[in-house]
Design a protein around this motif. Structure first.
Motif, PDB file in Angstrom:
ATOM      1  N   VAL A   1      66.494  -3.055  10.276  1.00  0.00           N
ATOM      2  CA  VAL A   1      65.160  -2.251   9.975  1.00  0.00           C
ATOM      3  C   VAL A   1      65.105  -0.910  10.914  1.00  0.00           C
ATOM      4  O   VAL A   1      64.759   0.006  10.184  1.00  0.00           O
ATOM      5  CB  VAL A   1      64.254  -3.212  10.303  1.00  0.00           C
ATOM      6  CG1 VAL A   1      62.818  -2.452  10.162  1.00  0.00           C
ATOM      7  CG2 VAL A   1      64.158  -4.646   9.281  1.00  0.00           C
ATOM      8  N   ARG A   2      65.489  -0.906  12.103  1.00  0.00           N
ATOM      9  CA  ARG A   2      65.371  -0.218  12.941  1.00  0.00           C
ATOM     10  C   ARG A   2      66.279   1.109  12.645  1.00  0.00           C
ATOM     11  O   ARG A   2      66.068   2.304  13.427  1.00  0.00           O
ATOM     12  CB  ARG A   2      65.332  -0.761  14.507  1.00  0.00           C
ATOM     13  CG  ARG A   2      64.131  -1.403  14.784  1.00  0.00           C
ATOM     14  CD  ARG A   2      64.289  -2.314  16.259  1.00  0.00           C
ATOM     15  NE  ARG A   2      62.945  -2.810  16.499  1.00  0.00           N
ATOM     16  CZ  ARG A   2      62.822  -4.152  16.918  1.00  0.00           C
ATOM     17  NH1 ARG A   2      64.037  -4.957  17.209  1.00  0.00           N
ATOM     18  NH2 ARG A   2      61.715  -4.803  17.273  1.00  0.00           N
ATOM     19  N   ALA A   3      67.248   0.861  12.154  1.00  0.00           N
ATOM     20  CA  ALA A   3      68.319   1.737  11.637  1.00  0.00           C
ATOM     21  C   ALA A   3      68.255   2.359  10.142  1.00  0.00           C
ATOM     22  O   ALA A   3      68.774   3.180   9.801  1.00  0.00           O
ATOM     23  CB  ALA A   3      69.720   1.271  11.797  1.00  0.00           C
ATOM     24  N   CYS A   4      66.814   1.998   9.927  1.00  0.00           N
ATOM     25  CA  CYS A   4      66.830   2.629   8.471  1.00  0.00           C
ATOM     26  C   CYS A   4      66.589   3.907   8.452  1.00  0.00           C
ATOM     27  O   CYS A   4      65.664   4.552   9.385  1.00  0.00           O
ATOM     28  CB  CYS A   4      65.538   1.730   7.780  1.00  0.00           C
ATOM     29  SG  CYS A   4      65.241   2.430   6.072  1.00  0.00           S
ATOM     30  N   THR A   5      67.283   4.639   7.468  1.00  0.00           N
ATOM     31  CA  THR A   5      66.964   6.001   7.254  1.00  0.00           C
ATOM     32  C   THR A   5      66.579   6.352   5.807  1.00  0.00           C
ATOM     33  O   THR A   5      66.991   7.357   5.157  1.00  0.00           O
ATOM     34  CB  THR A   5      68.199   6.955   7.740  1.00  0.00           C
ATOM     35  OG1 THR A   5      69.304   6.509   7.012  1.00  0.00           O
ATOM     36  CG2 THR A   5      68.366   6.648   9.286  1.00  0.00           C
ATOM     37  N   ALA A   6      66.034   5.263   5.092  1.00  0.00           N
ATOM     38  CA  ALA A   6      66.044   5.614   3.650  1.00  0.00           C
ATOM     39  C   ALA A   6      65.232   6.695   3.053  1.00  0.00           C
ATOM     40  O   ALA A   6      65.325   7.441   2.158  1.00  0.00           O
ATOM     41  CB  ALA A   6      65.564   4.270   3.050  1.00  0.00           C
ATOM     42  N   CYS A   7      64.103   7.050   4.054  1.00  0.00           N
ATOM     43  CA  CYS A   7      63.262   8.256   3.681  1.00  0.00           C
ATOM     44  C   CYS A   7      63.866   9.384   4.540  1.00  0.00           C
ATOM     45  O   CYS A   7      63.512   9.487   5.653  1.00  0.00           O
ATOM     46  CB  CYS A   7      61.772   7.890   4.080  1.00  0.00           C
ATOM     47  SG  CYS A   7      61.381   6.385   3.111  1.00  0.00           S
ATOM     48  N   ARG A   8      64.418  10.173   3.926  1.00  0.00           N
ATOM     49  CA  ARG A   8      65.075  11.388   4.646  1.00  0.00           C
ATOM     50  C   ARG A   8      64.307  12.436   4.872  1.00  0.00           C
ATOM     51  O   ARG A   8      64.620  13.725   5.605  1.00  0.00           O
ATOM     52  CB  ARG A   8      66.389  11.634   4.149  1.00  0.00           C
ATOM     53  CG  ARG A   8      67.422  10.586   3.963  1.00  0.00           C
ATOM     54  CD  ARG A   8      68.931  11.248   3.778  1.00  0.00           C
ATOM     55  NE  ARG A   8      69.580   9.887   3.744  1.00  0.00           N
ATOM     56  CZ  ARG A   8      70.341   9.609   4.617  1.00  0.00           C
ATOM     57  NH1 ARG A   8      70.222  10.040   5.884  1.00  0.00           N
ATOM     58  NH2 ARG A   8      71.375   8.616   4.647  1.00  0.00           N
ATOM     59  N   ASP A   9      63.049  12.572   4.234  1.00  0.00           N
ATOM     60  CA  ASP A   9      62.338  13.646   4.201  1.00  0.00           C
ATOM     61  C   ASP A   9      60.762  13.485   5.120  1.00  0.00           C
ATOM     62  O   ASP A   9      60.065  13.975   5.036  1.00  0.00           O
ATOM     63  CB  ASP A   9      61.848  13.786   2.788  1.00  0.00           C
ATOM     64  CG  ASP A   9      61.174  12.888   1.966  1.00  0.00           C
ATOM     65  OD1 ASP A   9      61.314  11.687   2.438  1.00  0.00           O
ATOM     66  OD2 ASP A   9      60.420  13.383   1.133  1.00  0.00           O
ATOM     67  N   LEU A  10      60.782  12.495   6.018  1.00  0.00           N
ATOM     68  CA  LEU A  10      59.860  12.062   6.866  1.00  0.00           C
ATOM     69  C   LEU A  10      59.875  13.311   7.702  1.00  0.00           C
ATOM     70  O   LEU A  10      60.760  13.705   8.315  1.00  0.00           O
ATOM     71  CB  LEU A  10      60.155  11.119   7.727  1.00  0.00           C
ATOM     72  CG  LEU A  10      59.897   9.601   6.709  1.00  0.00           C
ATOM     73  CD1 LEU A  10      60.482   8.369   7.555  1.00  0.00           C
ATOM     74  CD2 LEU A  10      58.490   9.225   6.237  1.00  0.00           C
ATOM     75  N   PRO A  11      58.430  13.935   7.998  1.00  0.00           N
ATOM     76  CA  PRO A  11      58.446  15.220   8.698  1.00  0.00           C
ATOM     77  C   PRO A  11      58.715  14.852  10.093  1.00  0.00           C
ATOM     78  O   PRO A  11      59.240  15.966  10.867  1.00  0.00           O
ATOM     79  CB  PRO A  11      56.725  15.570   8.824  1.00  0.00           C
ATOM     80  CG  PRO A  11      56.282  14.214   8.590  1.00  0.00           C
ATOM     81  CD  PRO A  11      57.241  13.532   7.531  1.00  0.00           C
ATOM     82  N   LEU A  12      58.745  14.005  10.916  1.00  0.00           N
ATOM     83  CA  LEU A  12      59.129  13.735  12.241  1.00  0.00           C
ATOM     84  C   LEU A  12      60.306  12.752  12.101  1.00  0.00           C
ATOM     85  O   LEU A  12      60.929  12.280  13.227  1.00  0.00           O
ATOM     86  CB  LEU A  12      58.157  13.067  13.150  1.00  0.00           C
ATOM     87  CG  LEU A  12      56.727  13.702  13.261  1.00  0.00           C
ATOM     88  CD1 LEU A  12      55.965  13.087  14.106  1.00  0.00           C
ATOM     89  CD2 LEU A  12      57.192  15.352  13.967  1.00  0.00           C
ATOM     90  N   GLY A  13      61.142  12.641  11.184  1.00  0.00           N
ATOM     91  CA  GLY A  13      62.278  11.795  11.039  1.00  0.00           C
ATOM     92  C   GLY A  13      61.998  10.172  11.154  1.00  0.00           C
ATOM     93  O   GLY A  13      60.591   9.697  11.428  1.00  0.00           O
ATOM     94  N   PRO A  14      62.736   9.165  10.669  1.00  0.00           N
ATOM     95  CA  PRO A  14      62.496   7.981  10.535  1.00  0.00           C
ATOM     96  C   PRO A  14      62.519   7.402  11.966  1.00  0.00           C
ATOM     97  O   PRO A  14      63.417   7.706  12.844  1.00  0.00           O
ATOM     98  CB  PRO A  14      63.767   7.378  10.086  1.00  0.00           C
ATOM     99  CG  PRO A  14      64.489   8.515   9.288  1.00  0.00           C
ATOM    100  CD  PRO A  14      64.279   9.892  10.355  1.00  0.00           C
ATOM    101  N   ARG A  15      61.560   6.700  12.281  1.00  0.00           N
ATOM    102  CA  ARG A  15      61.331   5.709  13.504  1.00  0.00           C
ATOM    103  C   ARG A  15      60.558   4.428  13.279  1.00  0.00           C
ATOM    104  O   ARG A  15      59.443   4.505  13.447  1.00  0.00           O
ATOM    105  CB  ARG A  15      60.814   6.575  14.721  1.00  0.00           C
ATOM    106  CG  ARG A  15      61.022   5.730  15.893  1.00  0.00           C
ATOM    107  CD  ARG A  15      60.222   6.487  17.102  1.00  0.00           C
ATOM    108  NE  ARG A  15      60.649   5.658  18.404  1.00  0.00           N
ATOM    109  CZ  ARG A  15      60.450   5.821  19.562  1.00  0.00           C
ATOM    110  NH1 ARG A  15      59.495   6.854  20.044  1.00  0.00           N
ATOM    111  NH2 ARG A  15      60.748   5.090  20.499  1.00  0.00           N
ATOM    112  N   PRO A  16      61.205   3.241  12.623  1.00  0.00           N
ATOM    113  CA  PRO A  16      60.522   2.495  12.303  1.00  0.00           C
ATOM    114  C   PRO A  16      59.828   1.726  13.386  1.00  0.00           C
ATOM    115  O   PRO A  16      60.574   1.550  14.431  1.00  0.00           O
ATOM    116  CB  PRO A  16      61.788   1.395  11.517  1.00  0.00           C
ATOM    117  CG  PRO A  16      62.736   2.285  11.327  1.00  0.00           C
ATOM    118  CD  PRO A  16      62.671   3.398  12.227  1.00  0.00           C
ATOM    119  N   VAL A  17      58.776   1.215  13.314  1.00  0.00           N
ATOM    120  CA  VAL A  17      57.715   0.496  14.295  1.00  0.00           C
ATOM    121  C   VAL A  17      57.743  -0.893  13.975  1.00  0.00           C
ATOM    122  O   VAL A  17      56.880  -0.950  12.930  1.00  0.00           O
ATOM    123  CB  VAL A  17      56.757   1.354  14.939  1.00  0.00           C
ATOM    124  CG1 VAL A  17      55.839   0.549  15.892  1.00  0.00           C
ATOM    125  CG2 VAL A  17      56.914   2.726  15.176  1.00  0.00           C
TER     126      VAL A  17
END
Ligand code: SF4
Length: 197
Positions: free
Chosen positions: A16-32
């Motif tokens: 989960v914490r390594a997920c990068t499925a959404c590549r267009d997030l404005p601040l990049g992926p950082r699953p909490v």
């Protein structure tokens, strides 16, 4: 990505914490996310704001202060993953729209929630904080969030407790509904204290 349905929670959390499925997030992926297999209370909110994104700590903002006040639990208890699991509808900050933060990424809950919930067998009560969580887990209600929260006793029988979002922006909503603090919050505290003792 293919992940076996039943893998240890620690391995799942690493995925989960390594997920990068959404590549267009404005601040990049950082699953909490916060979880341990012994957790008995789960909190499903909306999505991290910028402050939560920056720190990686869920509910680390005025909304979190309000939520902890409603629950009447300390930060020590709230942030103990052995007791409280926290996973928003969208695990990463979704960005900002014209009237506030954007909705949680819709693909996120579908991707991660079933596996996380399956890996948390001791959860006895789930707080559904805000309309997105309630829509996913309880479906629509003619009275919206207000109707859901006022009639909390019905979903509570199945282990769900619907709540309004505790954002300071909801002050007016709360002021117009005195029954929330008179009836809902005391019942919420009874449930949560019984679980977290
Ligand atoms: S929002 Fe969810 S699905 Fe998208 S990158 Fe973050 S964890 Fe992955």
């Amino acid at each position: 990505m293919s992940i076996a349905d039943a893998i240890p929670l620690e391995d799942l959390l690493a995925h989960v914490r390594a997920c990068t499925a959404c590549r267009d997030l404005p601040l990049g992926p950082r699953p909490v996310v916060q979880a341990a297999s012994s957790a008995t209370l789960m909190i499903i909110g909306q999505a991290p704001g910028t402050r939560v994104h920056a720190t990686g700590i869920p509910w680390n903002d005025p909304s979190g202060d309000n939520l902890r006040s409603w629950l009447d639990v300390s930060k020590d208890v709230f942030y103990d993953p052995n007791r409280v699991a926290i996973m928003p509808m969208g695990l990463c900050y979704p960005g900002r729209g014209r009237s506030g933060d954007l909705p949680p990424r819709p693909e996120c809950a579908a991707r991660w929630h079933p596996r996380l919930r399956a890996a948390l067998p001791n959860v006895a009560l789930t707080l559904l904080v805000g309309s997105y969580a309630q829509q996913r887990y309880l479906g629509s209600h003619p009275g919206g969030v207000s109707g859901r929260v006022k009639n909390f006793a019905i979903p509570l029988e199945a282990g769900w407790f619907p709540l309004p979002h505790p954002s300071p922006r909801n002050r007016l909503w709360l002021r117009q509904r005195p029954w929330f603090f008179e009836q809902v919050v005391p019942a919420l505290r009874r449930q949560v204290h019984a679980l977290l003792q």
